[in-house]
Design an enzyme around this catalytic site. Structure first.
Site, PDB file in Angstrom:
ATOM      1  N   ASP A   1       0.929  -1.372   0.036  1.00  0.00           N
ATOM      2  CA  ASP A   1      -0.107  -0.098  -0.037  1.00  0.00           C
ATOM      3  C   ASP A   1       0.957   1.043  -0.196  1.00  0.00           C
ATOM      4  OD1 ASP A   1       0.991   0.052   2.643  1.00  0.00           O
ATOM      5  OD2 ASP A   1      -1.321  -0.025   3.550  1.00  0.00           O
TER       6      ASP A   1
ATOM      7  N   ASP B   1      -1.311  -6.292  -0.606  1.00  0.00           N
ATOM      8  CA  ASP B   1      -1.273  -5.650   0.735  1.00  0.00           C
ATOM      9  C   ASP B   1      -2.794  -5.271   0.815  1.00  0.00           C
ATOM     10  OD1 ASP B   1       0.119  -4.942   2.942  1.00  0.00           O
ATOM     11  OD2 ASP B   1       1.075  -3.259   2.009  1.00  0.00           O
TER      12      ASP B   1
ATOM     13  N   LYS C   1      -1.308  -9.420   2.698  1.00  0.00           N
ATOM     14  CA  LYS C   1      -0.651  -9.247   3.890  1.00  0.00           C
ATOM     15  C   LYS C   1      -1.561  -8.074   4.540  1.00  0.00           C
ATOM     16  CE  LYS C   1       2.882  -5.781   3.727  1.00  0.00           C
ATOM     17  NZ  LYS C   1       2.369  -4.874   4.768  1.00  0.00           N
TER      18      LYS C   1
ATOM     19  N   GLU D   1      -1.875  -5.488   8.384  1.00  0.00           N
ATOM     20  CA  GLU D   1      -1.070  -4.811   9.473  1.00  0.00           C
ATOM     21  C   GLU D   1      -1.630  -5.206  11.064  1.00  0.00           C
ATOM     22  OE1 GLU D   1      -0.028  -0.909   8.878  1.00  0.00           O
ATOM     23  OE2 GLU D   1       0.944  -1.127   6.943  1.00  0.00           O
TER      24      GLU D   1
ATOM     25  N   GLU E   1       8.799  -4.097  10.821  1.00  0.00           N
ATOM     26  CA  GLU E   1       9.163  -2.675  10.245  1.00  0.00           C
ATOM     27  C   GLU E   1       9.671  -1.780  11.360  1.00  0.00           C
ATOM     28  OE1 GLU E   1       6.579  -1.078   7.331  1.00  0.00           O
ATOM     29  OE2 GLU E   1       7.339   0.635   7.378  1.00  0.00           O
TER      30      GLU E   1
HETATM   31  O1  KIV Z   1       3.446  -1.276   1.690  1.00  0.00           O
HETATM   32  C1  KIV Z   1       4.611  -1.618   1.487  1.00  0.00           C
HETATM   33  O2  KIV Z   1       5.285  -1.454   0.890  1.00  0.00           O
HETATM   34  C2  KIV Z   1       4.944  -2.443   2.771  1.00  0.00           C
HETATM   35  C3  KIV Z   1       6.596  -2.650   3.151  1.00  0.00           C
HETATM   36  C4  KIV Z   1       7.132  -1.323   3.473  1.00  0.00           C
HETATM   37  C5  KIV Z   1       6.892  -3.958   3.866  1.00  0.00           C
HETATM   38  O3  KIV Z   1       4.268  -2.680   3.791  1.00  0.00           O
END
Ligand code: KIV
Length: 291
Positions: A48, A87, A116, A118, A185
């Site tokens: 994202d 994401d 993915k 968070e 992160e």
């Molecule tokens: O969105 C993204 O690029 C990420 C990375 C920084 C791990 O989550």
């Protein structure tokens, strides 16, 4: 597995303890996907960060599930060997179980092989719901950019003992729930090391030091394609923004000096056709008024 590259989430999980760190790089469109895949990365993250490095926003909170679907589709159409991870954007897995699963499914239908999201223990219900739909999930703890307002900005996380413990517990809960890997992160390296030693699936670090099972960088950061944000963990392997400015400037100079296009860069008609066109041009030219 394709060659030595993991082609699926279980392949990635199996790399824990293999001694060969995983390499993940972000990509957002077909050209960037081709570059990172040809370079041999293990995972392509359609992150994202799209919001900040491609769409011009100041943070990641502005991208929608439709934006992510659009960009994951572009990456997936290049048919990369690397595993494509999509994401889930902010608010796409916070409202209800149904919405969460439908949004994760939209990323898979767009071409991702895993999603993915968070957050740690707070997000376990979402993680379990997505896993229940047979969709592999990558976790992400530490500095989770979708929480910047709650964190008060882009800040290193896990600096106190209590905060470090929370991150370790979050990562352990994600792994126990079934995540196939966890992004760490912006956490101190001692915290990353403890997480890496505590969970049975790979950790992939960004600003988390060397004691992770893999590393990830944002495409535009590692290639020097943007410089308005440059955290200390970014290593630049090229300076493509400066190279691009120089190249476009040279094109502008050539056009203004009449040096572009050359004869070789021009389509030519056959001589007789060109001559007739020249004659027609002369005969149809308006008469100039005599002085
Ligand atoms: O969105 C993204 O690029 C990420 C990375 C920084 C791990 O989550």
């Amino acid at each position: 597995m394709v060659g030595s590259r993991p082609a699926s989430a279980p392949d990635v999980a199996a790399r824990k303890g293999s001694g060969t760190p995983l390499v993940m790089v972000t990509a957002y469109d077909a050209p960037s996907a081709r570059v990172v895949d040809e370079a041999g990365v293990d995972l392509i993250l359609v992150g994202d960060t799209l919001a900040m490095v491609v769409l011009g926003y100041d943070d990641t909170l502005h991208v929608t599930i439709d934006d992510m679907v659009h960009h994951i589709g572009a990456v997936a159409r290049t048919k990369p060997e690397a595993l494509v991870v999509g994401d889930l954007p902010w608010m796409s897995y916070h409202v209800s179980r149904e919405e969460t699963v439908c949004n994760a499914a939209a990323l898979i239908r767009a071409g991702a092989g895993a999603v993915k999201l968070e957050g740690g223990r707070k997000r376990l219900d979402s993680v379990r719901a997505i896993l229940d739909a047979e969709i592999p999930v990558m976790g992400h703890v530490g500095l989770t950019p979708q929480s910047i307002h709650a964190f008060g900005g882009f800040r290193v996380q896990g600096k106190t003992l209590d905060a470090a413990r929370e991150i370790v517990d979050d990562a352990m809960a994600l792994a126990e729930a079934g995540c196939f890997a966890v992004v760490l992160e912006c956490v101190p390296d001692a915290v990353a090391r403890l997480v890496t030693d505590s969970i049975p699936v790979p950790t992939i670090g960004i600003g988390a030091g060397r004691h992770c099972d893999g590393q990830v960088l944002v495409y535009h950061d590692l290639l020097g394609l943007q410089d308005w944000l440059r955290p200390k963990f970014v290593r630049r392997y090229a300076n493509l923004q400066a190279d691009a400015i120089t190249a476009v400037g040279r094109f502008a100079d050539d056009v203004r000096a009449g040096n572009f296009p050359s004869s070789d860069e021009t389509y030519h008609a056959a001589d007789d056709v060109a001559e007739t066109l020249r004659l027609n041009d002369r005969t149809s030219a308006p008469e100039t008024a005599s002085a």
